[in-house]
Design an enzyme around this catalytic site. Structure first.
Site, short mmCIF file in Angstrom:
data_model
loop_
_atom_site.label_atom_id
_atom_site.label_comp_id
_atom_site.label_asym_id
_atom_site.label_seq_id
_atom_site.Cartn_x
_atom_site.Cartn_y
_atom_site.Cartn_z
N HIS A 238 -0.96 10.78 -2.12
CA HIS A 238 -2.27 10.33 -1.64
C HIS A 238 -3.21 11.47 -1.30
O HIS A 238 -4.31 11.57 -1.84
CB HIS A 238 -2.11 9.43 -0.42
N ASP B 26 -1.27 6.23 -5.75
CA ASP B 26 -2.33 7.19 -6.00
C ASP B 26 -1.82 8.24 -6.97
O ASP B 26 -0.70 8.74 -6.80
CB ASP B 26 -2.73 7.90 -4.70
N HIS C 262 0.83 -1.21 0.00
CA HIS C 262 0.00 0.00 0.00
C HIS C 262 0.86 1.26 0.00
O HIS C 262 1.62 1.51 0.94
CB HIS C 262 -0.88 -0.02 1.26
#
Length: 290
Positions: free
Chosen positions: A83, A70, A41
């Site tokens: 992000h 992201d 992640h």
């Protein structure tokens, strides 16, 4: 500073010793045998500042072949990997640009963002790490032979971000047959954004971030291949309900759940039958679910 810092390449590598990077086909084979695919992640963000190249390299050092990131658009239309829609949490934007509150990504040029320190907040060893452009990020994961779970962040803020994301992916060689088939997933919390990606490139694997009601799942299956919910929102019954349906490419819908960071939770969600687990601690989750 070197992007692959001593912390990322030394201490992290020591956790795992001689781990081997698995290609996508092997990751899928492991999943077929019952072990969820592990996604790092924002990179291995427990060990390096999130969404930086150092976090990508930390995941590589741990032998993790899938990374999640992201993307957002700068004021001058450059895709960057970050992000939050504000730069304040993970950079020194408030110090460098004190009069630019709320320090929104969309209000800064790529050149301005490139001056920011995106590592010191995490630790002194990462001082000077930068927010990478999407092109820089793709080149790094290509060099590392890693795969990408890409989130289009807050698409409602960035009209046309889907088209630009696909343009850069194509330019960097990520829309050829091998990448599309084995190495790329595009996801978003925005259903319309996922629909747009599917309409513009029907061959690309897509994922919807969220937990639609079971009754609504067939409508999502028309444009996505994955339903990717928070792990606190699901159980075995929900996972089974998703997987009973076929997605946009005629294969059973998959479930990648987030953000699972300890062994006990990883074992629990693996028991639900999820296909993948998104985690800041990819080594912990991998070892718990083998």
């Amino acid at each position: 500073m070197s992007v692959r810092t001593a912390t990322a390449s030394g201490a992290v590598a020591a956790l795992l010793g001689a781990c081997v990077l698995l290609p996508a086909t092997q990751a899928q084979a492991s999943d077929a045998q019952g072990s969820p695919v592990v996604y790092a992640h924002r990179g291995a963000s427990a060990y390096a500042p999130e969404n930086t190249l150092a976090a990508v390299d930390a995941a590589d050092d741990l032998g993790i072949d899938w990374v999640e990131n992201d993307v957002q658009l700068t004021k001058d239309g450059v895709l960057v990997v970050v992000h939050d829609t504000s730069l304040s949490r993970t950079t020194d934007a408030e110090e460098v640009f004190p009069d630019r509150a709320p320090w929104a990504v969309k209000d800064f040029t790529a050149a301005e963002i490139a001056t920011l320190d995106a590592g010191s907040w995490f630790g002194a060893d990462f001082a000077g790490a930068r927010i990478p452009t999407f092109k820089e990020y793709l080149r790094r994961i290509e060099r590392n032979d890693q795969n990408l779970l890409l989130e289009i962040k807050s698409p409602e803020i960035y009209p046309g971000i889907e088209k630009e994301t696909l343009r850069v992916l194509r330019q960097q060689g990520w829309l050829d047959r091998d990448h599309v088939k084995n190495r790329l997933i595009v996801q978003s919390f925005g259903a319309e954004s996922v629909k747009t990606v599917h309409a513009q490139r029907p061959d690309v694997v897509t994922g919807f971030l969220g937990t639609p009601a079971v009754a609504d799942l067939p409508s999502y299956a028309a444009f996505t291949d994955q339903i990717n919910p928070a792990y606190t929102d699901i159980g075995a019954d929900y996972v089974a309900a998703v997987q009973k349906l076929k997605g946009a490419h005629g294969k059973p819908l998959r479930v990648n759940t987030w953000t699972v960071n300890d062994a006990a939770d990883a074992v629990e969600v693996a028991g639900f039958g999820v296909d993948g687990i998104i985690t800041n601690n990819p080594d912990v989750v991998r070892d718990a679910t083998r």
